[in-house]
Each structure stands twice: as structure tokens, then as C-alpha cells.
Design a protein around this motif. Sequence first.
Motif, PDB file in Angstrom:
ATOM      1  N   PRO A   1      -1.909  12.295 -11.609  1.00 40.12           N
ATOM      2  CA  PRO A   1      -2.592  13.587 -11.993  1.00 40.12           C
ATOM      3  C   PRO A   1      -4.111  13.731 -11.546  1.00 40.12           C
ATOM      4  N   ALA A   2      -4.715  14.815 -11.985  1.00 39.18           N
ATOM      5  CA  ALA A   2      -5.819  15.031 -11.625  1.00 39.18           C
ATOM      6  C   ALA A   2      -6.760  13.852 -12.082  1.00 39.18           C
ATOM      7  N   ALA A   3      -6.606  13.820 -13.527  1.00 34.69           N
ATOM      8  CA  ALA A   3      -7.321  12.644 -14.413  1.00 34.69           C
ATOM      9  C   ALA A   3      -6.583  11.484 -14.155  1.00 34.69           C
ATOM     10  N   THR A   4      -6.977  10.492 -13.197  1.00 27.42           N
ATOM     11  CA  THR A   4      -6.190   9.309 -12.954  1.00 27.42           C
ATOM     12  C   THR A   4      -6.412   8.371 -14.028  1.00 27.42           C
ATOM     13  N   SER A   5      -5.418   7.625 -14.373  1.00 27.49           N
ATOM     14  CA  SER A   5      -5.426   6.510 -15.328  1.00 27.49           C
ATOM     15  C   SER A   5      -6.416   5.633 -15.076  1.00 27.49           C
ATOM     16  N   GLY A   6      -7.022   5.387 -16.256  1.00 27.89           N
ATOM     17  CA  GLY A   6      -8.048   4.108 -15.899  1.00 27.89           C
ATOM     18  C   GLY A   6      -9.144   4.542 -15.453  1.00 27.89           C
ATOM     19  N   VAL A   7      -9.574   5.762 -15.063  1.00 27.50           N
ATOM     20  CA  VAL A   7     -10.781   6.204 -14.401  1.00 27.50           C
ATOM     21  C   VAL A   7     -11.443   7.389 -15.088  1.00 27.50           C
ATOM     22  N   GLY A   8     -12.820   7.409 -15.260  1.00 23.92           N
ATOM     23  CA  GLY A   8     -13.565   8.402 -16.040  1.00 23.92           C
ATOM     24  C   GLY A   8     -13.549   8.142 -17.527  1.00 23.92           C
ATOM     25  N   GLY A   9     -13.272   6.875 -17.917  1.00 24.52           N
ATOM     26  CA  GLY A   9     -13.408   6.417 -19.455  1.00 24.52           C
ATOM     27  C   GLY A   9     -12.102   6.536 -20.073  1.00 24.52           C
ATOM     28  N   GLU A  10     -10.935   6.796 -19.071  1.00 28.13           N
ATOM     29  CA  GLU A  10      -9.442   6.824 -19.694  1.00 28.13           C
ATOM     30  C   GLU A  10      -9.096   5.492 -19.904  1.00 28.13           C
ATOM     31  N   PRO A  11      -8.889   5.014 -21.268  1.00 30.65           N
ATOM     32  CA  PRO A  11      -8.446   3.662 -21.406  1.00 30.65           C
ATOM     33  C   PRO A  11      -6.807   3.305 -20.965  1.00 30.65           C
ATOM     34  N   THR A  12      -6.614   2.204 -20.672  1.00 34.97           N
ATOM     35  CA  THR A  12      -5.435   1.801 -19.889  1.00 34.97           C
ATOM     36  C   THR A  12      -4.656   1.334 -21.054  1.00 34.97           C
ATOM     37  N   VAL A  13      -3.527   2.221 -21.500  1.00 37.44           N
ATOM     38  CA  VAL A  13      -2.366   1.820 -22.310  1.00 37.44           C
ATOM     39  C   VAL A  13      -1.419   1.164 -21.961  1.00 37.44           C
ATOM     40  N   LEU A  14      -1.049   1.300 -20.740  1.00 37.01           N
ATOM     41  CA  LEU A  14       0.322   0.343 -19.950  1.00 37.01           C
ATOM     42  C   LEU A  14       0.044   0.230 -18.802  1.00 37.01           C
ATOM     43  N   ARG A  15      -0.026  -1.073 -18.428  1.00 33.13           N
ATOM     44  CA  ARG A  15       0.420  -1.083 -16.858  1.00 33.13           C
ATOM     45  C   ARG A  15       1.565  -1.781 -16.654  1.00 33.13           C
ATOM     46  N   ILE A  16       2.159  -0.897 -15.466  1.00 30.63           N
ATOM     47  CA  ILE A  16       3.676  -1.172 -15.127  1.00 30.63           C
ATOM     48  C   ILE A  16       3.590  -2.028 -13.742  1.00 30.63           C
ATOM     49  N   GLU A  17       4.227  -3.188 -13.882  1.00 35.19           N
ATOM     50  CA  GLU A  17       4.437  -3.695 -12.706  1.00 35.19           C
ATOM     51  C   GLU A  17       5.700  -3.876 -11.997  1.00 35.19           C
ATOM     52  N   LEU A  18       5.966  -3.052 -11.035  1.00 34.62           N
ATOM     53  CA  LEU A  18       7.341  -2.798 -10.394  1.00 34.62           C
ATOM     54  C   LEU A  18       7.386  -3.724  -9.246  1.00 34.62           C
ATOM     55  N   SER A  19       8.638  -4.364  -9.240  1.00 37.15           N
ATOM     56  CA  SER A  19       8.760  -5.130  -8.039  1.00 37.15           C
ATOM     57  C   SER A  19      10.385  -4.796  -7.819  1.00 37.15           C
ATOM     58  N   GLY A  20      10.946  -5.478  -6.670  1.00 35.50           N
ATOM     59  CA  GLY A  20      12.356  -5.165  -6.282  1.00 35.50           C
ATOM     60  C   GLY A  20      12.468  -4.726  -4.854  1.00 35.50           C
ATOM     61  N   SER A  21      13.398  -3.748  -4.631  1.00 34.05           N
ATOM     62  CA  SER A  21      13.612  -3.275  -3.331  1.00 34.05           C
ATOM     63  C   SER A  21      14.279  -2.070  -3.230  1.00 34.05           C
ATOM     64  N   VAL A  22      14.376  -1.300  -2.171  1.00 34.37           N
ATOM     65  CA  VAL A  22      14.531   0.160  -1.875  1.00 34.37           C
ATOM     66  C   VAL A  22      15.411   0.044  -0.814  1.00 34.37           C
ATOM     67  N   ARG A  23      16.486   0.438  -0.634  1.00 30.72           N
ATOM     68  CA  ARG A  23      17.404   0.579   0.655  1.00 30.72           C
ATOM     69  C   ARG A  23      17.174   1.826   1.251  1.00 30.72           C
ATOM     70  N   SER A  24      17.911   2.766   0.975  1.00 35.02           N
ATOM     71  CA  SER A  24      18.209   4.127   1.461  1.00 35.02           C
ATOM     72  C   SER A  24      17.605   5.009   0.421  1.00 35.02           C
ATOM     73  N   GLY A  25      17.458   4.718  -0.658  1.00 31.63           N
ATOM     74  CA  GLY A  25      17.211   5.372  -1.968  1.00 31.63           C
ATOM     75  C   GLY A  25      15.712   5.767  -2.032  1.00 31.63           C
ATOM     76  N   SER A  26      15.350   5.974  -3.295  1.00 32.16           N
ATOM     77  CA  SER A  26      13.845   6.168  -3.465  1.00 32.16           C
ATOM     78  C   SER A  26      13.376   5.814  -4.818  1.00 32.16           C
ATOM     79  N   ILE A  27      12.076   5.587  -4.796  1.00 26.48           N
ATOM     80  CA  ILE A  27      11.393   5.477  -6.180  1.00 26.48           C
ATOM     81  C   ILE A  27       9.916   6.506  -6.279  1.00 26.48           C
ATOM     82  N   VAL A  28      10.324   7.160  -7.451  1.00 25.64           N
ATOM     83  CA  VAL A  28       9.205   8.167  -7.653  1.00 25.64           C
ATOM     84  C   VAL A  28       8.352   7.952  -8.803  1.00 25.64           C
ATOM     85  N   VAL A  29       7.055   7.867  -8.784  1.00 27.98           N
ATOM     86  CA  VAL A  29       6.273   7.747  -9.876  1.00 27.98           C
ATOM     87  C   VAL A  29       5.484   8.924 -10.028  1.00 27.98           C
TER      88      VAL A  29
END
Length: 213
Positions: free
Chosen positions: A163-191
Motif C-alpha cells: 500500500p501507499a503507507a508501506t509497513s514499517g516505514v514512516g513510524g508504522e510499527p511492525t505487528v507481524l513479519r511473515i517469512e515465506l518459503s517454499g516453491s511455485v511451479r506454474s501457479g502464483s503467490i500474491v501478497v
Amino acid sequence: MTGEVSPGGQNRPELRVSHEERDQVAEQLRIAAGDGRLTAQELDERLERALTARTGSELAVLVADLPAAQGAVPPEVKDLVRIECGSSSTERVGHWVVPRAFDVTVASGHVKLDFTEAVITQPVLRIDAKVRSGSLTLITRPGMTVDVDEVSVGSGSVKVRRPAATSGVGGEPTVLRIELSGSVRSGSIVVRPPRRGFWRWLLRRPHPGVSGD
């Protein structure tokens, strides 16, 4: 096949709550209503759900947006939740308790994890995703960061939209950090952040969950 499997392949149900625990949450709701934090209608709806709740998670979501009260039932957080999705779809939306880790397997279906109203009790969430020809969508909220450096991609894609107000920037505290690992073949991952509806766009209102809404 679509659903959730506990570690070891065995279903491990949550512990049932007692009458005393239901009464504690009901009292917390009444106090919140007296403080002006809940309307009369919200109080009635939540009290009905509290008095018929069976597990700690069902009680926890009723007070997740209220100040903690002494004796309140804490959310029951699972160490690991497995989601196996075949050709259909599964999702987590609304008030749900975020576990410490997800193991997600998507064959050709769709899995959506919507964190905009989720109950977050720890700073880090680890997601191990195996996406074949399906898709995995993570819907974020302010204060969330997502690390996708450990995801290997074949002919599919991984897209991270902030989003325009990026997490962790401009004083926005980080409430959750997601560590994403794994694999994508012909599909998709969207955040991505929540989509802004037509009227929000027309009135130039921010995305749902963004400060200032």
C-alpha cells in the motif's frame, strides 16, 4: 481435497472452554460496552456468541479488539496449521487466530489468508508453501512485512504489492513479519493489501485497514 490437518496427520481439536471462562469474556464485553467501546447491538451479538462458544479461539476473537482484562481468556495459538488444497478453495477471513506456522500445499485450487482482521499474538509467522498450478493469496494490513526471498519459482510468479503507507516505514510499527518459503511451479503467490471498492475509490478513501480510514 481441501482442509486443515494437524501435525502428524491427526486431528487435534482445541480444548473446550468452561462456564467460568465464558462468564469472564461476557463480563469483559459488558465493561467495554459501559466504556462506550461497543454499541448495544454489538454487545448483544457478542454476548450471544460468547455464551455459546465451545473453544478458546471462539472466545478470543470476541475481545481481540478490546483492551485486555484481568482473567480474560488468551487466544489459543496453534504451533502449526496444515492446509491441503486440491482443485477447490479454502480461506481464512475475518477474526481468526494466526498460528505460529503454516504448511500450505496447493495443487490447482486457491488458498486465501486474509490478515486484515486476524488475531495476531506473536511477531513472526512462518509459511512453507508448495504451489503447483494453483494460487496462494496473502492479504496484508498496515504494520505487516513479508519476506519472499526463500521462494523458488518455476514458470509461475510471486508478486508483492504494497500500500501507499508501506509497513514499517514512516513510524508504522511492525505487528507481524511473515517469512515465506517454499516453491511455485506454474501457479502464483500474491501478497497485496485489501482492495479498495468503487465508492472508496470515488471518494478517494484509503484502503480498508490503512490508518486514516
